[in-house]
Design an enzyme around this catalytic site. Structure first.
Site, PDB file in Angstrom:
ATOM      1  N   SER A   1      -6.597  12.591   5.505  1.00 47.84           N
ATOM      2  CA  SER A   1      -5.444  13.247   6.140  1.00 47.84           C
ATOM      3  C   SER A   1      -4.576  12.250   6.896  1.00 47.84           C
ATOM      4  CB  SER A   1      -5.909  14.359   7.076  1.00 47.84           C
ATOM      5  OG  SER A   1      -6.864  13.857   7.990  1.00 47.84           O
ATOM      6  N   GLY A   2      -5.122  11.102   7.278  1.00 42.51           N
ATOM      7  CA  GLY A   2      -4.326  10.050   7.924  1.00 42.51           C
ATOM      8  C   GLY A   2      -3.159   9.610   7.071  1.00 42.51           C
TER       9      GLY A   2
ATOM     10  N   ARG B   1       5.585   0.212  17.697  1.00 44.30           N
ATOM     11  CA  ARG B   1       4.438   0.015  18.594  1.00 44.30           C
ATOM     12  C   ARG B   1       4.351  -1.363  19.216  1.00 44.30           C
ATOM     13  NH1 ARG B   1       0.367   2.524  14.266  1.00 44.30           N
ATOM     14  NH2 ARG B   1       0.879   4.731  14.548  1.00 44.30           N
TER      15      ARG B   1
ATOM     16  N   ARG C   1     -11.545   3.740   3.889  1.00 44.49           N
ATOM     17  CA  ARG C   1     -11.215   5.132   3.567  1.00 44.49           C
ATOM     18  C   ARG C   1     -12.426   5.790   2.937  1.00 44.49           C
ATOM     19  NH1 ARG C   1      -6.830   7.162   5.423  1.00 44.49           N
ATOM     20  NH2 ARG C   1      -5.602   5.532   4.447  1.00 44.49           N
TER      21      ARG C   1
ATOM     22  N   HIS D   1     -11.816  10.834  11.830  1.00 46.71           N
ATOM     23  CA  HIS D   1     -12.194   9.433  11.611  1.00 46.71           C
ATOM     24  C   HIS D   1     -13.481   9.148  12.390  1.00 46.71           C
ATOM     25  CE1 HIS D   1      -8.382   8.865   9.810  1.00 46.71           C
ATOM     26  NE2 HIS D   1      -7.813   8.023  10.651  1.00 46.71           N
TER      27      HIS D   1
ATOM     28  N   ASN E   1      -8.383  12.833  13.649  1.00 47.06           N
ATOM     29  CA  ASN E   1      -7.311  11.843  13.535  1.00 47.06           C
ATOM     30  C   ASN E   1      -5.918  12.457  13.618  1.00 47.06           C
ATOM     31  OD1 ASN E   1      -8.443  12.795  10.908  1.00 47.06           O
ATOM     32  ND2 ASN E   1      -6.598  11.827  10.093  1.00 47.06           N
TER      33      ASN E   1
ATOM     34  N   GLN F   1     -12.449   6.371   7.596  1.00 45.93           N
ATOM     35  CA  GLN F   1     -11.244   7.152   7.885  1.00 45.93           C
ATOM     36  C   GLN F   1     -10.977   8.247   6.870  1.00 45.93           C
ATOM     37  OE1 GLN F   1      -9.062   3.237   9.753  1.00 45.93           O
ATOM     38  NE2 GLN F   1      -7.709   4.942   9.253  1.00 45.93           N
TER      39      GLN F   1
ATOM     40  N   GLY G   1       5.336  17.455   7.726  1.00 48.26           N
ATOM     41  CA  GLY G   1       4.179  16.635   7.352  1.00 48.26           C
ATOM     42  C   GLY G   1       2.897  17.093   8.013  1.00 48.26           C
TER      43      GLY G   1
ATOM     44  N   CYS H   1      -4.104   6.056  14.966  1.00 46.21           N
ATOM     45  CA  CYS H   1      -5.208   6.995  15.205  1.00 46.21           C
ATOM     46  C   CYS H   1      -6.547   6.295  15.488  1.00 46.21           C
ATOM     47  CB  CYS H   1      -5.360   7.929  14.011  1.00 46.21           C
ATOM     48  SG  CYS H   1      -5.065   7.137  12.415  1.00 46.21           S
TER      49      CYS H   1
ATOM     50  N   LYS I   1      -3.525  -3.594  13.206  1.00 42.50           N
ATOM     51  CA  LYS I   1      -3.053  -2.648  14.226  1.00 42.50           C
ATOM     52  C   LYS I   1      -4.140  -2.468  15.279  1.00 42.50           C
ATOM     53  CE  LYS I   1      -0.874   0.163  10.738  1.00 42.50           C
ATOM     54  NZ  LYS I   1      -1.034   1.440  10.016  1.00 42.50           N
TER      55      LYS I   1
HETATM   56  O1  25A Z   1       5.192   4.476   7.531  1.00 39.53           O
HETATM   57  P1  25A Z   1       3.947   4.871   8.245  1.00 39.53           P
HETATM   58  O2  25A Z   1       4.092   4.834   9.759  1.00 39.53           O
HETATM   59  O3  25A Z   1       2.743   4.087   7.788  1.00 39.53           O
HETATM   60  O4  25A Z   1       3.665   6.427   7.887  1.00 39.53           O
HETATM   61  C1  25A Z   1       3.505   6.870   6.561  1.00 39.53           C
HETATM   62  C2  25A Z   1       3.185   8.329   6.532  1.00 39.53           C
HETATM   63  O5  25A Z   1       2.019   8.572   7.315  1.00 39.53           O
HETATM   64  C3  25A Z   1       2.162   9.815   7.990  1.00 39.53           C
HETATM   65  C4  25A Z   1       3.420  10.475   7.562  1.00 39.53           C
HETATM   66  O6  25A Z   1       3.169  11.342   6.412  1.00 39.53           O
HETATM   67  C5  25A Z   1       4.230   9.255   7.121  1.00 39.53           C
HETATM   68  O7  25A Z   1       5.226   9.627   6.190  1.00 39.53           O
HETATM   69  N1  25A Z   1       2.072   9.469   9.380  1.00 39.53           N
HETATM   70  C6  25A Z   1       2.938   8.947  10.239  1.00 39.53           C
HETATM   71  N2  25A Z   1       2.413   8.711  11.413  1.00 39.53           N
HETATM   72  C7  25A Z   1       1.129   9.088  11.293  1.00 39.53           C
HETATM   73  C8  25A Z   1       0.006   9.104  12.160  1.00 39.53           C
HETATM   74  N3  25A Z   1       0.064   8.654  13.402  1.00 39.53           N
HETATM   75  C9  25A Z   1       0.928   9.566  10.001  1.00 39.53           C
HETATM   76  N4  25A Z   1      -0.218  10.036   9.572  1.00 39.53           N
HETATM   77  C10 25A Z   1      -1.243  10.019  10.431  1.00 39.53           C
HETATM   78  N5  25A Z   1      -1.159   9.568  11.667  1.00 39.53           N
HETATM   79  P2  25A Z   1       3.136  12.951   6.502  1.00 39.53           P
HETATM   80  O8  25A Z   1       2.994  13.438   5.117  1.00 39.53           O
HETATM   81  O9  25A Z   1       2.209  13.434   7.519  1.00 39.53           O
HETATM   82  O10 25A Z   1       4.576  13.361   7.039  1.00 39.53           O
HETATM   83  C11 25A Z   1       5.730  12.867   6.566  1.00 39.53           C
HETATM   84  C12 25A Z   1       6.850  13.631   7.328  1.00 39.53           C
HETATM   85  O11 25A Z   1       7.978  12.752   7.416  1.00 39.53           O
HETATM   86  C13 25A Z   1       9.096  13.425   6.812  1.00 39.53           C
HETATM   87  N6  25A Z   1       9.974  12.432   6.259  1.00 39.53           N
HETATM   88  C14 25A Z   1       9.736  11.517   5.324  1.00 39.53           C
HETATM   89  N7  25A Z   1      10.809  10.776   5.085  1.00 39.53           N
HETATM   90  C15 25A Z   1      11.788  11.258   5.890  1.00 39.53           C
HETATM   91  C16 25A Z   1      11.262  12.319   6.641  1.00 39.53           C
HETATM   92  N8  25A Z   1      11.971  12.996   7.507  1.00 39.53           N
HETATM   93  C17 25A Z   1      13.251  12.643   7.674  1.00 39.53           C
HETATM   94  N9  25A Z   1      13.842  11.657   6.989  1.00 39.53           N
HETATM   95  C18 25A Z   1      13.150  10.938   6.108  1.00 39.53           C
HETATM   96  N10 25A Z   1      13.751   9.948   5.441  1.00 39.53           N
HETATM   97  C19 25A Z   1       8.474  14.279   5.761  1.00 39.53           C
HETATM   98  O12 25A Z   1       9.342  15.281   5.339  1.00 39.53           O
HETATM   99  C20 25A Z   1       7.269  14.816   6.503  1.00 39.53           C
HETATM  100  O13 25A Z   1       7.632  15.845   7.371  1.00 39.53           O
HETATM  101  P3  25A Z   1       9.520  15.472   3.752  1.00 39.53           P
HETATM  102  O14 25A Z   1      10.586  16.440   3.586  1.00 39.53           O
HETATM  103  O15 25A Z   1       9.717  14.106   3.118  1.00 39.53           O
HETATM  104  O16 25A Z   1       8.166  16.013   3.226  1.00 39.53           O
HETATM  105  C21 25A Z   1       7.963  17.402   3.230  1.00 39.53           C
HETATM  106  C22 25A Z   1       6.916  17.707   2.189  1.00 39.53           C
HETATM  107  O17 25A Z   1       7.234  17.049   0.953  1.00 39.53           O
HETATM  108  C23 25A Z   1       6.064  16.575   0.308  1.00 39.53           C
HETATM  109  N11 25A Z   1       6.385  15.264  -0.195  1.00 39.53           N
HETATM  110  C24 25A Z   1       6.084  14.094   0.371  1.00 39.53           C
HETATM  111  N12 25A Z   1       6.495  13.077  -0.392  1.00 39.53           N
HETATM  112  C25 25A Z   1       7.090  13.635  -1.480  1.00 39.53           C
HETATM  113  C26 25A Z   1       7.016  15.026  -1.357  1.00 39.53           C
HETATM  114  N13 25A Z   1       7.532  15.845  -2.258  1.00 39.53           N
HETATM  115  C27 25A Z   1       8.140  15.310  -3.332  1.00 39.53           C
HETATM  116  N14 25A Z   1       8.244  13.984  -3.509  1.00 39.53           N
HETATM  117  C28 25A Z   1       7.747  13.113  -2.629  1.00 39.53           C
HETATM  118  N15 25A Z   1       7.884  11.786  -2.816  1.00 39.53           N
HETATM  119  C29 25A Z   1       4.991  16.559   1.334  1.00 39.53           C
HETATM  120  O18 25A Z   1       3.901  17.315   0.849  1.00 39.53           O
HETATM  121  C30 25A Z   1       5.567  17.161   2.591  1.00 39.53           C
HETATM  122  O19 25A Z   1       4.781  18.258   3.008  1.00 39.53           O
HETATM  123  O1  L14 Z   2      -0.239   3.480  11.609  1.00 38.48           O
HETATM  124  O2  L14 Z   2      -3.317   6.065   5.876  1.00 38.48           O
HETATM  125  O3  L14 Z   2      -0.263   5.525  12.301  1.00 38.48           O
HETATM  126  O4  L14 Z   2      -4.778   6.736   7.335  1.00 38.48           O
HETATM  127  C1  L14 Z   2      -2.214   6.018  10.475  1.00 38.48           C
HETATM  128  C2  L14 Z   2      -3.027   6.455   9.357  1.00 38.48           C
HETATM  129  C3  L14 Z   2      -0.814   4.588   8.951  1.00 38.48           C
HETATM  130  C4  L14 Z   2      -1.607   5.092   7.796  1.00 38.48           C
HETATM  131  C5  L14 Z   2      -0.476   4.684  11.440  1.00 38.48           C
HETATM  132  C6  L14 Z   2      -3.690   6.228   7.048  1.00 38.48           C
HETATM  133  C7  L14 Z   2      -1.117   5.153  10.216  1.00 38.48           C
HETATM  134  C8  L14 Z   2      -2.803   5.799   8.133  1.00 38.48           C
END
Ligand code: 25A
Ligand code: L14
Length: 340
Positions: free
Chosen positions: A163-164, A102, A239, A246, A319, A160, A15, A133, A217
């Site tokens: 890329s978040g 968290r 956004r 951000h 971010n 924001q 990701g 972030c 949050k």
């Molecule tokens: O639930 P939250 O906390 O709100 O977070 C939601 C999302 O925000 C990002 C992160 O997305 C997360 O999924 N994130 C989390 N914390 C963050 C933060 N502090 C944050 N963003 C900013 N600040 P992301 O795209 O950055 O990374 C996602 C990663 O998680 C892996 N993943 C997802 N489900 C998983 C898993 N790993 C293990 N088990 C699971 N069940 C994900 O791997 C990625 O590394 P991936 O293999 O799912 O994705 C690899 C590539 O595939 C593409 N892709 C994404 N969704 C799809 C897809 N391709 C096809 N179909 C899809 N539906 C992506 O381009 C990715 O590069």
């Molecule tokens: O809680 O979409 O870490 O910009 C941070 C960025 C959830 C989503 C988190 C976004 C997130 C988010």
């Protein structure tokens, strides 16, 4: 200097944040003995670069953590909630970037410039949470002000970057911008409205109180990190069509007498903060300049003339770096240096 080295896992390595975590581990010369990259099944078999080598991505499962010392997670909230306990059970400490853990009272929520001592509580569940972030970049400069003046209330509006939300959102802004400039049709996949050339007052899901989860949050995490439930926080998170970085407009009201000049001199010495504030020469923090850096940039520092103890400022950070990956790797560094 200790020569100890660690078996490290990056979960969610494919990701946006996971990729940056890998870069941060290399840039900061993290004491790695071995490294493994995990993601969902759809990325298993992909290769990611690490120090000139190619490392094959493995599927994250409950058995992934045997023999590992530290796992840095950025795979979303539900993935962390499911898998972090398996890591902890195998003696692998988790630094988790998602919202999943968290606000668990047993899990420390850490910004190294503010509450590094809280890392000691990692022993409760084997998990340390990395804040949101927008919260991280807000508390880094506000904490030294809180210590000196006592913050009564914070009013924050965020601007924001996409890329978040992850990689798909970066592609969405790119594709929509090109399509609109070329009079072509386009899809809306990630956000409910067009993000190109627009501002959406909507980040994460809406809650019953009319605020979004992202806004709440900022309220709850700020109090937990600053260890003070009396601080009033109200947020509007927006956004904007920016790729990385951000920005935040912040107003604080303090208990004791505060002035812009004093704030500037305190922030000039504050850890993690860079004051960028020379408006006469058009110098102030901007997302395009903060992107790619680890600092929290503060400018437009001025007295709020509508109240007796108020300050306005503009805070910008990358971010994905300080807002996510860098902060998580900093936590892991303290963990290895002082606890493991
Ligand atoms: O639930 P939250 O906390 O709100 O977070 C939601 C999302 O925000 C990002 C992160 O997305 C997360 O999924 N994130 C989390 N914390 C963050 C933060 N502090 C944050 N963003 C900013 N600040 P992301 O795209 O950055 O990374 C996602 C990663 O998680 C892996 N993943 C997802 N489900 C998983 C898993 N790993 C293990 N088990 C699971 N069940 C994900 O791997 C990625 O590394 P991936 O293999 O799912 O994705 C690899 C590539 O595939 C593409 N892709 C994404 N969704 C799809 C897809 N391709 C096809 N179909 C899809 N539906 C992506 O381009 C990715 O590069
Ligand atoms: O809680 O979409 O870490 O910009 C941070 C960025 C959830 C989503 C988190 C976004 C997130 C988010």
């Amino acid at each position: 200097m200790s020569k100890k080295r660690f078996n490290v896992i990056v979960a969610g390595a494919t990701g946006a944040v996971g990729n940056q975590m890998i870069t941060c581990l290399v840039e900061r010369n993290f004491p790695v003995k071995s490294i493994r990259f995990l993601a969902s099944g759809r990325s298993a078999g992909k290769k990611l670069g690490y120090k000139g080598d190619e490392v094959v991505v493995e599927e994250l499962t409950e058995h992934s953590f045997k023999g590992a010392d530290i796992a840095i997670f950025s795979a979303g909230g539900s993935t962390s909630q499911t898998f972090a306990p398996f890591a902890a059970k195998d003696g692998c400490v988790v630094v988790d970037n998602s919202s999943g853990w968290r606000m668990d009272p047993e899990v420390p929520l850490v910004v190294p410039e503010v509450n590094p001592h809280a890392i000691a509580q990692y022993t409760n569940k084997g998990i340390i949470a990395n804040p949101n972030c927008s919260t991280i970049q807000m508390v880094v400069p506000l904490y030294p002000l809180h210590k000196k003046y006592g913050i009564k209330r914070i009013v924050v509006s965020t601007y924001q970057a996409v890329s978040g939300t992850g990689k798909e959102a970066v592609d969405e802004l790119d594709n929509q911008t090109r399509a609109i400039l070329n009079f072509k049709d386009f899809e809306k996949k990630v956000y409910p409205h067009t993000i190109a050339f627009n501002c959406l007052p909507h980040i994460d899901a809406f809650m019953e109180n009319g605020y979004t989860k992202e806004e709440m949050k900022m309220v709850n995490e700020t109090r937990k990190i600053m260890e003070d439930d009396t601080i009033g926080v109200t947020a509007t998170t927006v956004r904007v069509p920016v790729f990385y970085g951000h920005s935040e407009s912040i107003n604080i009201e303090t208990k004791s007498n505060i002035s812009a000049a004093e704030v500037k001199s305190i922030l000039e010495k504050a850890p993690g903060v860079k004051v960028v504030d020379d408006p006469q020469n058009n110098i102030y923090p901007m997302a395009l300049e903060a992107a790619g850096h680890d600092g929290v940039f503060v400018g437009r520092i001025r007295n709020d003339e509508s109240i007796s103890n108020g300050i306005n400022m503009w805070i910008v950070a990358d971010n994905i770096r300080k807002g996510a990956a860098t902060n998580a790797v900093q936590i892991a560094e303290i963990l290895t240096r002082e606890y493991l």
